[in-house]
Every structure is written in C-alpha cells, then in structure tokens.
Scaffold this motif. Structure first.
Motif, PDB file in Angstrom:
ATOM      1  N   LYS A 259       5.229  30.471  11.110  1.00 41.02           N
ATOM      2  CA  LYS A 259       6.392  31.136  11.671  1.00 41.02           C
ATOM      3  C   LYS A 259       6.882  32.025  10.622  1.00 41.02           C
ATOM      4  O   LYS A 259       6.588  31.996   9.375  1.00 41.02           O
ATOM      5  CB  LYS A 259       7.323  29.765  11.891  1.00 41.02           C
ATOM      6  N   GLU A 260       7.723  33.216  11.097  1.00 39.30           N
ATOM      7  CA  GLU A 260       8.135  34.183  10.066  1.00 39.30           C
ATOM      8  C   GLU A 260       8.957  33.274   9.068  1.00 39.30           C
ATOM      9  O   GLU A 260       9.888  32.390   9.227  1.00 39.30           O
ATOM     10  CB  GLU A 260       9.105  35.010  10.805  1.00 39.30           C
ATOM     11  N   ASP A 261       8.899  33.648   7.658  1.00 47.37           N
ATOM     12  CA  ASP A 261       9.412  32.841   6.516  1.00 47.37           C
ATOM     13  C   ASP A 261       9.649  33.872   5.698  1.00 47.37           C
ATOM     14  O   ASP A 261       8.385  34.345   5.011  1.00 47.37           O
ATOM     15  CB  ASP A 261       8.449  31.581   6.567  1.00 47.37           C
ATOM     16  N   PRO A 262      10.823  34.036   5.027  1.00 50.93           N
ATOM     17  CA  PRO A 262      11.028  34.955   3.986  1.00 50.93           C
ATOM     18  C   PRO A 262      10.335  34.545   2.589  1.00 50.93           C
ATOM     19  O   PRO A 262       9.998  35.366   1.829  1.00 50.93           O
ATOM     20  CB  PRO A 262      12.325  34.909   3.399  1.00 50.93           C
ATOM     21  N   ASN A 263       9.598  33.222   2.379  1.00 50.23           N
ATOM     22  CA  ASN A 263       9.055  32.779   1.598  1.00 50.23           C
ATOM     23  C   ASN A 263       7.664  33.087   1.524  1.00 50.23           C
ATOM     24  O   ASN A 263       6.910  32.605   0.783  1.00 50.23           O
ATOM     25  CB  ASN A 263       9.158  31.411   1.274  1.00 50.23           C
ATOM     26  N   SER A 264       7.168  33.436   2.779  1.00 56.03           N
ATOM     27  CA  SER A 264       5.715  33.626   3.113  1.00 56.03           C
ATOM     28  C   SER A 264       5.436  35.177   3.286  1.00 56.03           C
ATOM     29  O   SER A 264       6.026  36.074   3.797  1.00 56.03           O
ATOM     30  CB  SER A 264       5.189  33.017   4.412  1.00 56.03           C
ATOM     31  N   LEU A 265       4.004  35.189   2.805  1.00 56.81           N
ATOM     32  CA  LEU A 265       3.458  36.867   3.293  1.00 56.81           C
ATOM     33  C   LEU A 265       2.300  36.592   3.943  1.00 56.81           C
ATOM     34  O   LEU A 265       1.294  36.037   3.472  1.00 56.81           O
ATOM     35  CB  LEU A 265       3.211  37.496   1.861  1.00 56.81           C
ATOM     36  N   PHE A 266       2.133  37.272   5.124  1.00 63.46           N
ATOM     37  CA  PHE A 266       0.893  37.011   5.878  1.00 63.46           C
ATOM     38  C   PHE A 266       0.085  38.444   5.939  1.00 63.46           C
ATOM     39  O   PHE A 266       0.614  39.589   6.056  1.00 63.46           O
ATOM     40  CB  PHE A 266       1.424  36.871   7.354  1.00 63.46           C
ATOM     41  N   LEU A 267      -1.166  38.143   5.375  1.00 56.21           N
ATOM     42  CA  LEU A 267      -1.992  39.152   5.384  1.00 56.21           C
ATOM     43  C   LEU A 267      -3.128  39.151   6.330  1.00 56.21           C
ATOM     44  O   LEU A 267      -3.737  38.080   6.732  1.00 56.21           O
ATOM     45  CB  LEU A 267      -2.457  39.485   3.991  1.00 56.21           C
ATOM     46  N   MET A 268      -3.849  40.360   6.742  1.00 52.30           N
ATOM     47  CA  MET A 268      -5.125  40.238   7.536  1.00 52.30           C
ATOM     48  C   MET A 268      -6.271  41.326   7.067  1.00 52.30           C
ATOM     49  O   MET A 268      -5.678  42.428   6.328  1.00 52.30           O
ATOM     50  CB  MET A 268      -4.806  40.354   8.940  1.00 52.30           C
ATOM     51  N   LEU A 269      -7.435  41.217   7.273  1.00 51.87           N
ATOM     52  CA  LEU A 269      -8.311  42.145   7.056  1.00 51.87           C
ATOM     53  C   LEU A 269      -9.313  42.197   8.270  1.00 51.87           C
ATOM     54  O   LEU A 269      -9.753  41.313   8.805  1.00 51.87           O
ATOM     55  CB  LEU A 269      -9.248  41.687   5.942  1.00 51.87           C
ATOM     56  N   SER A 270      -9.365  43.439   8.869  1.00 52.08           N
ATOM     57  CA  SER A 270     -10.287  43.538   9.911  1.00 52.08           C
ATOM     58  C   SER A 270     -11.665  43.703   9.565  1.00 52.08           C
ATOM     59  O   SER A 270     -11.910  44.479   8.449  1.00 52.08           O
ATOM     60  CB  SER A 270      -9.902  44.935  10.783  1.00 52.08           C
TER      61      SER A 270
ATOM     62  N   PRO B  62       9.848  23.213   0.373  1.00 50.17           N
ATOM     63  CA  PRO B  62       8.826  22.172   0.940  1.00 50.17           C
ATOM     64  C   PRO B  62       8.332  22.814   2.409  1.00 50.17           C
ATOM     65  O   PRO B  62       7.190  22.638   2.797  1.00 50.17           O
ATOM     66  CB  PRO B  62       9.790  20.662   1.136  1.00 50.17           C
ATOM     67  N   GLU B  63       9.344  23.456   3.140  1.00 49.14           N
ATOM     68  CA  GLU B  63       9.367  24.024   4.435  1.00 49.14           C
ATOM     69  C   GLU B  63       8.290  25.020   4.497  1.00 49.14           C
ATOM     70  O   GLU B  63       7.741  25.571   5.384  1.00 49.14           O
ATOM     71  CB  GLU B  63      10.487  24.052   4.935  1.00 49.14           C
ATOM     72  N   SER B  64       8.227  25.849   3.188  1.00 45.76           N
ATOM     73  CA  SER B  64       7.234  26.919   3.279  1.00 45.76           C
ATOM     74  C   SER B  64       6.021  26.584   2.570  1.00 45.76           C
ATOM     75  O   SER B  64       5.308  27.563   2.239  1.00 45.76           O
ATOM     76  CB  SER B  64       8.133  28.131   2.406  1.00 45.76           C
ATOM     77  N   LYS B  65       5.645  25.237   2.030  1.00 41.87           N
ATOM     78  CA  LYS B  65       4.230  25.237   1.505  1.00 41.87           C
ATOM     79  C   LYS B  65       3.432  24.756   2.578  1.00 41.87           C
ATOM     80  O   LYS B  65       3.425  23.833   3.282  1.00 41.87           O
ATOM     81  CB  LYS B  65       4.783  23.936   0.591  1.00 41.87           C
ATOM     82  N   HIS B  66       2.208  25.543   2.478  1.00 40.33           N
ATOM     83  CA  HIS B  66       1.274  25.413   3.418  1.00 40.33           C
ATOM     84  C   HIS B  66      -0.202  25.080   2.767  1.00 40.33           C
ATOM     85  O   HIS B  66      -1.293  25.137   3.498  1.00 40.33           O
ATOM     86  CB  HIS B  66       1.054  26.841   4.290  1.00 40.33           C
ATOM     87  N   ALA B  67      -0.105  24.696   1.627  1.00 40.65           N
ATOM     88  CA  ALA B  67      -1.365  24.438   0.826  1.00 40.65           C
ATOM     89  C   ALA B  67      -1.934  23.048   1.505  1.00 40.65           C
ATOM     90  O   ALA B  67      -1.050  22.328   1.706  1.00 40.65           O
ATOM     91  CB  ALA B  67      -1.106  24.490  -0.783  1.00 40.65           C
ATOM     92  N   LEU B  68      -3.258  23.076   1.566  1.00 44.83           N
ATOM     93  CA  LEU B  68      -3.698  21.577   2.195  1.00 44.83           C
ATOM     94  C   LEU B  68      -4.304  20.786   0.765  1.00 44.83           C
ATOM     95  O   LEU B  68      -4.553  21.242  -0.194  1.00 44.83           O
ATOM     96  CB  LEU B  68      -4.891  22.202   2.827  1.00 44.83           C
ATOM     97  N   ASP B  69      -4.075  19.524   1.050  1.00 43.96           N
ATOM     98  CA  ASP B  69      -4.375  18.374   0.099  1.00 43.96           C
ATOM     99  C   ASP B  69      -5.914  18.403   0.466  1.00 43.96           C
ATOM    100  O   ASP B  69      -6.479  18.845   1.584  1.00 43.96           O
ATOM    101  CB  ASP B  69      -3.393  17.450   0.063  1.00 43.96           C
ATOM    102  N   LEU B  70      -6.570  17.254  -0.266  1.00 43.68           N
ATOM    103  CA  LEU B  70      -7.962  16.959   0.255  1.00 43.68           C
ATOM    104  C   LEU B  70      -8.079  16.567   1.420  1.00 43.68           C
ATOM    105  O   LEU B  70      -9.062  17.130   2.085  1.00 43.68           O
ATOM    106  CB  LEU B  70      -8.583  16.004  -0.964  1.00 43.68           C
TER     107      LEU B  70
END
Length: 156
Positions: A144-155, A35-43
């Motif tokens: 925040k840094e989280d082992p359950n998350s991967l952060f990616l970016m594109l220039s 739950p603390e690593s879920k960032h999906a948005l609801d409607l």
C-alpha cells in the motif's frame, strides 16, 4: 574488493551464519522503519518455493545477500538485499543486484520490482537501484502507499 573476488551462491537458508546475517538485517529494519512499514522477511518468510535466495562471499566471509521472488510468470520482486556493514561501498550490492537482474531475464520476466525504505538510512540503496535503471512506481503485489516506503521497478 571487486566483483572478481565475490562468490554468489544459492543458499538453502539452513546455516547459522546466514541466519545471524539476516537477523542483523531485520534488526536494522526494526530500528529504521515503523512496524507497519517493515517488509523485510525473516528466515521462514524467505523459505518459500517462489523465493530464490543467494548469499555473497568474499574470501569465504559472508558479505551480502539477496533474493528474487516470483510474483507472476513475468514479474519478479527483489527481497532481502543486504550488504554487511564491513563491506558497504565495495561493490557487493551491485554484484548481487546484477546477478538477480540476470536471473530475472533468464526466467523471462519483463518487470522487476522492489520496495525499500524512504528514510536517509536507505539513500545508498536508492542510488544503487537508480544506477541500475530502476525508476519509481506505484505500490505492487499487495503493498500500500506508505510515506516510509519507496517502490521501484525496472523494465527488462
């Protein structure tokens, strides 16, 4: 299924079909991420003025979706990327991702970021994002840094 068969349309998130599709997305995220690593948005989370949402159809069947959230004048975040189970591996994700990248460029963004899960379930998404040039980055926009998350970016 090829990109030529796909129709990507702006969605106001009022239809029952997209509501059910997004609920399946939320259910997958709940089953996969703590739950603390879920960032999906609801409607309601997606119905914000800074978020533009698209649904993807193939022969009038909802097969995917994706959203672009404006973080600043030059920075956007990809949200709610999903391909329906029956359409996975058939080009839907690539088509909507390309659409979002093109929209970000039109808006003049110089950076496009996203957060996704780090678990095995998300490996196909990792491959898709890397194929489009996304690279690992530090957490952004309040994440925040989280082992359950991967952060990616594109220039851009």
């Amino acid at each position: 299924m090829s990109e030529g068969n796909l129709n990507i349309v702006l969605d106001d998130l009022t239809g029952s079909e997209i509501a059910a599709f997004l609920q399946a997305h939320i259910d997958d995220m709940r089953a996969t991420s703590p739950p603390e690593s879920k960032h999906a948005l609801d409607l309601n989370g997606l119905r914000q003025p800074e978020i533009t949402f698209w649904s993807v159809y193939c022969d009038d069947v909802l097969v995917g979706c994706g959203a672009l959230k404006q973080l600043s004048e030059t920075h956007g975040e990809i949200k709610s990327m999903r391909t329906g189970a029956d359409a996975r591996g058939r080009g839907v994700g690539g088509a909507v991702l390309q659409h979002i990248i093109e929209e970000a460029r039109k808006r003049g963004y110089t950076r496009l970021s996203l957060e996704t899960g780090s678990m095995e379930f998300f490996k196909p998404a990792h491959r898709l994002y890397r194929r489009f040039g996304f690279e690992p980055c530090a957490p952004f926009a309040g994440y925040k840094e989280d082992p359950n998350s991967l952060f990616l970016m594109l220039s851009l």
